[in-house]
Motif scaffolding. Structure first.
Motif, mmCIF file in Angstrom:
data_model
loop_
_atom_site.group_PDB
_atom_site.id
_atom_site.type_symbol
_atom_site.label_atom_id
_atom_site.label_comp_id
_atom_site.label_asym_id
_atom_site.label_seq_id
_atom_site.Cartn_x
_atom_site.Cartn_y
_atom_site.Cartn_z
ATOM 1 N N GLY A 83 28.965 32.572 41.950
ATOM 2 C CA GLY A 83 28.614 33.767 41.171
ATOM 3 C C GLY A 83 29.431 33.928 39.904
ATOM 4 N N ALA A 84 30.631 33.371 39.866
ATOM 5 C CA ALA A 84 31.501 33.528 38.699
ATOM 6 C C ALA A 84 32.700 32.610 38.831
ATOM 7 N N ILE A 85 33.430 32.450 37.727
ATOM 8 C CA ILE A 85 34.747 31.788 37.768
ATOM 9 C C ILE A 85 35.741 32.736 37.099
ATOM 10 N N ASP A 86 36.719 33.193 37.860
ATOM 11 C CA ASP A 86 37.739 34.101 37.315
ATOM 12 C C ASP A 86 38.968 33.347 36.833
ATOM 13 N N HIS A 122 37.110 19.434 27.696
ATOM 14 C CA HIS A 122 35.752 19.606 28.233
ATOM 15 C C HIS A 122 35.715 20.763 29.233
ATOM 16 N N VAL A 123 36.677 20.773 30.131
ATOM 17 C CA VAL A 123 36.690 21.801 31.181
ATOM 18 C C VAL A 123 36.999 23.171 30.557
ATOM 19 N N LEU A 124 37.981 23.190 29.679
ATOM 20 C CA LEU A 124 38.361 24.452 29.027
ATOM 21 C C LEU A 124 37.199 25.041 28.234
ATOM 22 N N ARG A 125 36.531 24.187 27.450
ATOM 23 C CA ARG A 125 35.405 24.637 26.629
ATOM 24 C C ARG A 125 34.287 25.201 27.504
ATOM 25 N N THR A 126 33.922 24.435 28.523
ATOM 26 C CA THR A 126 32.773 24.811 29.343
ATOM 27 C C THR A 126 33.049 26.072 30.151
ATOM 28 N N VAL A 127 34.202 26.124 30.786
ATOM 29 C CA VAL A 127 34.517 27.297 31.612
ATOM 30 C C VAL A 127 34.737 28.519 30.723
ATOM 31 N N SER A 128 35.327 28.338 29.549
ATOM 32 C CA SER A 128 35.591 29.525 28.732
ATOM 33 C C SER A 128 34.309 30.118 28.162
ATOM 34 N N GLN A 129 33.249 29.312 28.011
ATOM 35 C CA GLN A 129 31.958 29.902 27.603
ATOM 36 C C GLN A 129 31.500 30.935 28.629
ATOM 37 N N HIS A 130 31.625 30.554 29.886
ATOM 38 C CA HIS A 130 31.275 31.465 30.981
ATOM 39 C C HIS A 130 32.196 32.696 30.976
ATOM 40 N N MET A 131 33.491 32.472 30.761
ATOM 41 C CA MET A 131 34.453 33.580 30.784
ATOM 42 C C MET A 131 34.251 34.528 29.594
ATOM 43 N N VAL A 132 33.923 33.959 28.428
ATOM 44 C CA VAL A 132 33.675 34.788 27.240
ATOM 45 C C VAL A 132 32.514 35.742 27.519
ATOM 46 N N ARG A 134 31.602 36.933 30.298
ATOM 47 C CA ARG A 134 32.006 37.951 31.285
ATOM 48 C C ARG A 134 33.157 38.822 30.794
ATOM 49 N N LYS A 135 33.750 38.408 29.685
ATOM 50 C CA LYS A 135 34.932 39.087 29.158
ATOM 51 C C LYS A 135 36.051 39.212 30.192
ATOM 52 N N PHE A 136 36.244 38.130 30.923
ATOM 53 C CA PHE A 136 37.376 38.042 31.854
ATOM 54 C C PHE A 136 37.689 36.587 32.141
ATOM 55 N N GLY A 137 38.955 36.250 32.109
ATOM 56 C CA GLY A 137 39.355 34.902 32.506
ATOM 57 C C GLY A 137 40.849 34.719 32.455
ATOM 58 N N ILE A 180 40.705 36.962 27.923
ATOM 59 C CA ILE A 180 41.011 35.696 28.601
ATOM 60 C C ILE A 180 42.417 35.275 28.189
ATOM 61 N N ARG A 181 43.273 35.083 29.157
ATOM 62 C CA ARG A 181 44.632 34.601 28.894
ATOM 63 C C ARG A 181 44.707 33.114 29.221
ATOM 64 N N VAL A 182 45.411 32.386 28.360
ATOM 65 C CA VAL A 182 45.541 30.937 28.532
ATOM 66 C C VAL A 182 47.016 30.558 28.438
#
Ligand code: NAD
Length: 262
Positions: A83-86, A122-132, A134-137, A180-182
């Motif tokens: 359902g999501a990736i936090d 690749h992983v950062l780009r792809t997952v952060s699209q989803h997080m952006v 949702r405005k959470f990550g 999103i904090r990195v």
């Protein structure tokens, strides 16, 4: 049982390896559902079983992070399943060869950069699209002290981990507007285990002015350079990762935390 992360979903890469799996256990104990990504099928299966034993949902995904199409498919599959990736622990990595820069094997340089830098991107780009969206990550990248001060004979690994610290700083700025904090962690000498044995052995084999040609001596020399005079245990990493993923670090982003014994 602590459940500070119940309802949260964590994706970990290199999840079948030492550090990835230790962190998966820790996050599962804290109640998070766990998606394990790795390219080692056998280890991955065992890892999924072990993590599921904490009573949380755990699924494993075979994926080579150097393959952007595979990363896209995998992240989509994780989102569909959970359902999501936090939380993202962007941790898959490869140590590479040991040789002075003038002799460093060109194909291995490319492979290290491909896994450690392009793969992580690749992983950062792809997952952060989803997080952006949702405005959470909360993202933690695994760098290394080799990305803070370049060790001898590790041209590719050192360069790749400097790149990860740079990528962490840039991504922290790009993603800050989206909640999103990195951050990054930088382990140094961790043991026991394959990475420790391998670097002790291979640094000895290179025979540079920096280390003895006797692996036992190399181990002593390395530990002698650590203020705390011991290598770190893998178990000293997950708590730091949990801290950076959780809200105790709510005002921290773009930071690289050394886990290095001083
Ligand atoms: P490890 O070898 O046990 O785990 C690495 C995992 O990454 C393995 O399971 C491997 O299958 C996976 N992997 C490698 N290439 C991949 C790819 N292309 N796609 C998907 N998965 C891939 O090593 P570890 O010690 O757990 O290392 C984890 C991270 O920590 C790495 O980024 C490493 O550079 C970093 N690190 C480790 C140490 C240490 O001493 N152990 C110190 C500093 C940094």
């Amino acid at each position: 049982k602590s459940a500070r992360f119940s309802g949260r979903v964590a994706l970990l890469t290199g999840a079948a390896g030492n550090i990835g799996l230790a962190c998966a256990h820790r996050l599962a104990r804290s109640g998070a559902a766990i998606a394990l990504l790795d390219m080692n099928a056998q280890a991955l299966q065992a890892a999924e079983k072990a993590v599921a034993a904490h009573g949380v949902k755990a699924r494993s995904y075979m994926c080579d992070v150097t393959d952007i199409a595979a990363v896209r498919d995998t992240v989509a599959a994780v989102v569909a399943e959970f359902g999501a990736i936090d939380f993202l622990f962007n941790n898959a990595g490869y140590q590479g060869a040991f040789a002075p820069v003038q002799d460093y094997p060109e194909d291995d340089f490319a492979r290290v950069m491909d896994i450690n830098v392009r793969g992580a991107f690749h992983v950062l780009r792809t997952v952060s699209q989803h997080m952006v969206a949702r405005k959470f990550g909360r993202i933690v990248n695994t760098a290394s002290m080799a990305g803070v001060q370049g060790p001898p004979n590790m041209a590719a690994y050192g360069a790749s981990k400097f790149a990860i610290i740079g990528l962490t700083e840039v991504a922290s700025k790009d993603l800050a507007p989206y909640n999103i904090r990195v951050n990054a962690i930088s382990p140094a000498f961790m043991g026991p285990g394959m990475m420790w044995d391998r670097q002790v052995e291979l640094q000895a084999k290179v025979g540079s002015q920096y280390f003895s040609t006797d692996p036992k001596e190399v181990a002593k020399q390395m530990i002698g350079s650590v203020p705390m005079r011991r290598y770190g245990s893998i178990e000293e990493i997950p708590g730091v990762v949990e801290f950076l993923l959780g809200e105790d670090s709510s005002y921290m982003t773009g930071v690289n935390l050394p886990i290095a014994g001083g």
